[in-house]
Design an enzyme around this catalytic site. Structure first.
Site, mmCIF file in Angstrom:
data_model
loop_
_atom_site.group_PDB
_atom_site.id
_atom_site.type_symbol
_atom_site.label_atom_id
_atom_site.label_comp_id
_atom_site.label_asym_id
_atom_site.label_seq_id
_atom_site.Cartn_x
_atom_site.Cartn_y
_atom_site.Cartn_z
ATOM 1 N N THR A 11 1.036 -0.986 0.073
ATOM 2 C CA THR A 11 -0.097 -0.192 0.034
ATOM 3 C C THR A 11 0.535 1.364 0.344
ATOM 4 O OG1 THR A 11 -2.186 -0.948 0.672
ATOM 5 C CG2 THR A 11 -1.947 0.757 1.348
ATOM 6 N N SER A 55 1.872 -7.640 -1.146
ATOM 7 C CA SER A 55 2.224 -8.398 0.156
ATOM 8 C C SER A 55 1.389 -9.987 -0.617
ATOM 9 C CB SER A 55 2.845 -7.996 0.833
ATOM 10 O OG SER A 55 1.793 -8.293 1.992
ATOM 11 N N THR A 86 0.925 -4.493 3.959
ATOM 12 C CA THR A 86 1.918 -5.448 5.299
ATOM 13 C C THR A 86 1.096 -6.658 5.872
ATOM 14 O OG1 THR A 86 -1.148 -4.206 5.742
ATOM 15 C CG2 THR A 86 1.421 -3.203 6.253
ATOM 16 N N ASP A 87 0.266 -6.854 4.588
ATOM 17 C CA ASP A 87 -0.544 -8.358 4.954
ATOM 18 C C ASP A 87 0.273 -9.709 5.090
ATOM 19 O OD1 ASP A 87 -3.052 -6.827 4.013
ATOM 20 O OD2 ASP A 87 -3.400 -7.985 2.455
HETATM 21 N N1 ASP Z 1 -3.086 -5.764 0.514
HETATM 22 C C1 ASP Z 1 -0.887 -4.380 0.619
HETATM 23 C C2 ASP Z 1 -0.464 -5.713 0.844
HETATM 24 O O1 ASP Z 1 0.116 -6.024 1.888
HETATM 25 C C3 ASP Z 1 -2.090 -4.157 2.327
HETATM 26 C C4 ASP Z 1 -0.469 -3.215 2.899
HETATM 27 O O2 ASP Z 1 0.206 -2.858 1.866
HETATM 28 O O3 ASP Z 1 -0.897 -2.777 3.710
HETATM 29 O O4 ASP Z 1 0.529 -5.739 -0.306
#
Ligand code: ASP
Length: 337
Positions: A11, A55, A86-87
């Site tokens: 993100t 991710s 973050t995932d």
């Molecule tokens: N879907 C995103 C990822 O993990 C979520 C994030 O980055 O917060 O790539």
């Protein structure tokens, strides 16, 4: 000081397309959104690990690629910051902690809940402070951080102790079984007593075997499902996500299935569905059977650390007693029980 900033996606580097979807944009744009990093007292080089990925698309092959980037640049840089979604950030941080054992230089993963171009984004602070933490020295001029960490929302965590706890809160991560390594406010307060200072030699073993499965217990779980998953799925290890401190229901067929698995050489691991506390196998009669069937306790490791440690040990050809001995041992601060 020289720092290598690696971009993998997530993100933090997303932009809203006209149809409202978030899609990744390139690294130069991410950097352009945070001009402050040019004023920091260190030379920052940037590298894109691959075309930016959400991710959820990152797997064991990406961990190996990323680990190779870090290994290749280990002697040329003092510290490393990785921008990551973050995932699955906790999985990547855990995997790197095993693959790059005793790397002894700061590697900090960070990202954000809101894209960096958005006014209220948490990405700017996360990125700037990660760089600052990665540059911080101890009194003896060695790096304050000598391990793989996750920095998020004013807290620095050991990378193999965190999990993503919220998809909405800025405070997205939690480390229920190990203290926070640094608190960030007006001052950066590094809790040195909790940080690692590796004394053993660095070794790089980029091998991962993903032929494992995670099996979560639920009330009503039946024999056919357990038998198929544990015995007929062709996996080298099965991680059982059991209740509370590692308890399973009293099912006559369960110990037969587990004994059969042991005879076939399938490793069975017990981890708790509770993120905090962990497994203490002999505590209840409901878990004693697991110990008798040779099931290995994941102790207080996170599920992410349990999965990546299992993949890494299997990838390096560790089996039977050798696997058991290494799995139960604290190798890089990932477990205390
Ligand atoms: N879907 C995103 C990822 O993990 C979520 C994030 O980055 O917060 O790539």
């Amino acid at each position: 000081m020289k720092l290598l900033l690696t971009y993998t996606g997530g993100t933090i580097g997303m932009i809203q397309s006209p149809d409202g979807d978030l899609s990744p944009f390139d690294f130069d744009e991410v950097i352009r959104q945070v001009p402050e990093i040019k004023q920091m007292d260190c030379e920052i080089d940037t590298i894109q690990a691959w075309d930016p990925l959400d991710s959820s698309d990152i797997n064991h092959n990406h961990w190996i690629k990323l680990a190779n980037i870090l290994n290749d640049n280990r002697s040329s840089y003092d510290s490393f910051v990785i921008l990551h979604g973050t995932d699955t950030m906790a999985y990547t941080a855990s995997a790197l902690s095993f693959i790059l054992m005793n790397f002894s230089k700061p590697i900090i993963l960070t990202g954000s809940q809101l894209p960096i171009g958005v006014l209220r984004s948490d990405g700017r602070e996360n990125l700037i402070t990660s760089i600052e933490l990665a540059m911080t020295k101890r009194e003896d001029n060695t790096p304050a951080i000598q391990e793989i960490c996750v920095y998020f929302e004013y807290k620095l965590f050991r990378g193999n102790r965190v999990f993503k706890r919220s998809s909405q809160a800025f405070e997205a991560f939690s480390s229920p079984n190990y203290p926070i390594l640094a608190d960030v406010g007006v001052n950066i307060d590094i809790h040195e007593e909790y940080t690692l200072s590796p004394e053993k030699n660095y070794f790089f073993e980029p091998e991962m075997d993903s032929h494992i499965a995670v099996l979560k217990f639920f009330p009503g779980i039946d024999e056919a499902f357990l038998r198929n998953t544990i015995l007929n799925s062709g996996r080298n290890a099965i991680i059982l996500q059991t209740y509370g401190s590692g308890n399973v229901p009293k099912l006559d067929f369960l110990s037969d299935i587990l004994d059969e698995a042991r005879d076939k050489g399938v490793l069975i691991i017990n981890t708790s569905q509770c993120p905090g506390g962990g497994v203490s196998q002999p505590a209840y009669a409901a878990s004693r059977m697991l110990r008798h069937s040779g099931v290995l306790s994941a102790g207080d490791m996170t599920l992410e650390a349990t999965i990546t440690k299992t993949m890494w040990l299997l990838g390096r050809g560790k089996q039977g007693k050798v696997f058991e001995q290494l799995f139960l041992k604290n190798l890089v601060g990932e477990r205390t029980i």
